[in-house]
Design an enzyme around this catalytic site. Structure first.
Site, PDB file in Angstrom:
ATOM      1  CG  HIS A  90      29.187 -10.056  -4.656  1.00 18.31           C
ATOM      2  ND1 HIS A  90      28.292  -9.440  -3.808  1.00 18.31           N
ATOM      3  CD2 HIS A  90      29.925  -8.813  -5.069  1.00 18.31           C
ATOM      4  CE1 HIS A  90      28.564  -8.334  -3.468  1.00 18.31           C
ATOM      5  NE2 HIS A  90      29.319  -7.858  -4.329  1.00 18.31           N
ATOM      6  CG  ASP A 169      30.474  -6.082   5.876  1.00 14.00           C
ATOM      7  OD1 ASP A 169      31.184  -5.228   5.407  1.00 14.00           O
ATOM      8  OD2 ASP A 169      29.536  -6.410   5.447  1.00 14.00           O
ATOM      9  NE  ARG A 176      33.844   0.511   3.146  1.00 16.83           N
ATOM     10  CZ  ARG A 176      33.358  -0.639   2.012  1.00 16.83           C
ATOM     11  NH1 ARG A 176      33.010  -1.500   2.752  1.00 16.83           N
ATOM     12  NH2 ARG A 176      33.452  -0.229   1.048  1.00 16.83           N
ATOM     13  CB  SER A 191      32.671  -4.924   2.300  1.00 14.08           C
ATOM     14  OG  SER A 191      31.328  -5.192   2.454  1.00 14.08           O
ATOM     15  CE  LYS A 195      28.494  -8.622   2.268  1.00 12.72           C
ATOM     16  NZ  LYS A 195      29.205  -7.589   2.600  1.00 12.72           N
TER      17      LYS A 195
END
Length: 458
Positions: A90, A169, A176, A191, A195
């Site tokens: 990520h 999320d 948010r 978040s 995932k």
């Protein structure tokens, strides 16, 4: 577990967090269930998020929040024999960051399974899904069963988040975004890691960027985020590491969706820019070592590089394209370097206004101009123009003479205006010499004796 309104009161929970008191596991469970079942008012969700943003959460609270978010929907399941090979990466987002397009097939070529769930671009950062959708026919929408089938036959896929994967999320992120609570460490961790946790990974590496073109400008802020993410991932049972990487200059020479696909394919042939290849081999090397596919980081790095040089990673990329909807002929032509992607009608080159050595090319101004020209989006459902982009004809460290073309911009409507040209010109910094340090400055891991950092020169 107590989850009834009789025992748990949402206003009382908000008050507790407002007054910096920790929430119990039961309260966090009740909050997340209320979010996905719509039994809590949006104003109360917003108030809780703001209280978390202002007062923070303990690591235990964040881990519980992340776990509850993870199991709020489908958790992907894999064959037992895959368990040690499931890996992913990520990135916190950057300019010209096309690492995923190269890294996923390279890891698959090394025997890993990569169920990469990616996102779209928002603001000045590009999105992996947008880049791939510039390829005609590429389908990001795959069911869990389809993902499993692609992993079985190809070894990697890059897909979007489905409606039943971590639904908490999706709801929390929407709120948010409109309550200025996006930059909360516990909420960021929840978040991202929820995932990745729903992917049932064995190992995860996080590319946490810092600098002008990143979410965090200061390395200390980026380090704090990286350490927090690593700790949460580790507590959720995922072997997690984070790379701190500089995001001052664009990554590679191409910025913009279809142009980045083209550059990614060059990297998959072993002919990509050194900074892009270096990031791919560094992140991939660590993942191979973390999941046991390589005895050391250096061996893993060499293995990734070999897949780029021998064509194995390119073969995996081509197979992934076909598995995700691209025709075999088009995928073959694209990977062979043929001009099959739609190109912008208009192109213009900018010339250097002074001679010397390129010391820097500020990434944020380039990204903002491209955003204005249609390459990015402000709202999640906004369409993007895949053809808009920039080719850097000169990069940091290159010698440039006054009048030399240094940038080529691809655009359609709206057209490039004079104020945008000035912004682009000011992004080029010319000097007498340049000192290039490593792109990745640290790798942060959690081990039995605590956090460990070491350098990973790129």
């Amino acid at each position: 577990m107590c989850t009834s309104q009789e025992h748990i009161n949402i206003p009382e929970m908000i008050r507790k967090k407002r007054d910096k008191q920790p929430l119990s596991a039961e309260e966090i469970h009740y909050f997340v269930q209320g979010v996905i079942n719509q039994t809590i008012q949006e104003c109360q969700i917003g108030a809780m998020l703001m209280a978390i943003r202002l007062q923070g959460m303990t690591l235990e609270e964040t881990v519980k929040l992340t776990q509850e978010m993870k199991i709020s929907g489908v958790v992907l399941e894999w064959p037992k024999e895959w368990s040690s090979t499931m890996v992913d990466k990520h990135s916190t987002g950057g300019v010209g960051d096309k690492v995923s397009l190269v890294l996923a097939p390279a890891l698959a070529a090394c025997g890993c399974k990569v169920p990469m769930i990616s996102g779209r671009g928002l603001g000045h950062t590009g999105g992996t899904l947008d880049k791939l959708e510039s390829i005609p026919g590429f389908n990001i929408n795959k069911s869990p069963e389809e993902v499993k089938q692609i992993l079985a036959t190809v070894g990697c896929c890059i897909v979007g988040q489905t409606a039943d994967l971590v639904p908490a999320d999706k709801k929390l992120y929407t709120i948010r975004d409109v309550t200025s609570t996006v930059d909360s460490l516990p909420l960021i961790a929840g978040s991202i890691i929820s995932k990745k946790g729903a992917e049932s990974l064995a190992a995860l590496i996080l590319d946490v960027k810092f600098g002008e073109g990143a979410l965090y400008k200061d390395i200390n802020d980026a380090r704090e985020l990286a350490q927090y993410l690593v700790n949460v991932g580790d507590r959720l049972g995922i072997r997690t590491a984070a790379a701190l990487s500089k995001m001052d200059n664009p990554i590679g020479r191409n910025i913009g969706n279809s142009l980045e696909v083209i550059e990614s394919i060059e990297c998959l042939k072993g002919k990509g820019p050194k900074d892009l290849e270096g990031l791919v081999t560094c992140l991939g090397g660590h993942l191979l070592h973390m999941c046991g596919k390589a005895g050391s980081f250096k061996t893993g790095e060499s293995n990734i590089k070999e897949t780029l040089q021998n064509g194995c990673a390119l073969d995996k990329f081509q197979a992934m394209l076909v598995a995700q909807g691209v025709t075999a002929d088009l995928a073959k032509a694209l990977c062979a370097g043929k001009d099959v992607l739609k190109r912008a009608v208009k192109r213009e080159e900018l010339k250097a206004e002074a001679g010397g050595v390129v010391q820097a090319i500020h990434s944020l101004p380039l990204a903002k101009v491209l955003h204005e020209l249609g390459a990015g989006r402000t709202q999640p459902d906004q369409a993007v123009n895949w053809t808009v982009g920039i080719e850097l004809l000169k990069i940091v460290g290159d010698q440039v003479n006054k009048g030399d073309p240094w940038l080529r911009i691809h655009f359609e409507d709206p057209s490039l205006n004079e104020s945008q040209k000035i912004i682009l010109q000011h992004s080029l910094v010319i000097g007498k010499k340049v000192e290039n340090g490593p792109l990745v400055t640290e790798i942060i891991q959690v081990q039995s004796q605590g956090e460990k950092r070491h350098n990973c020169p790129v």
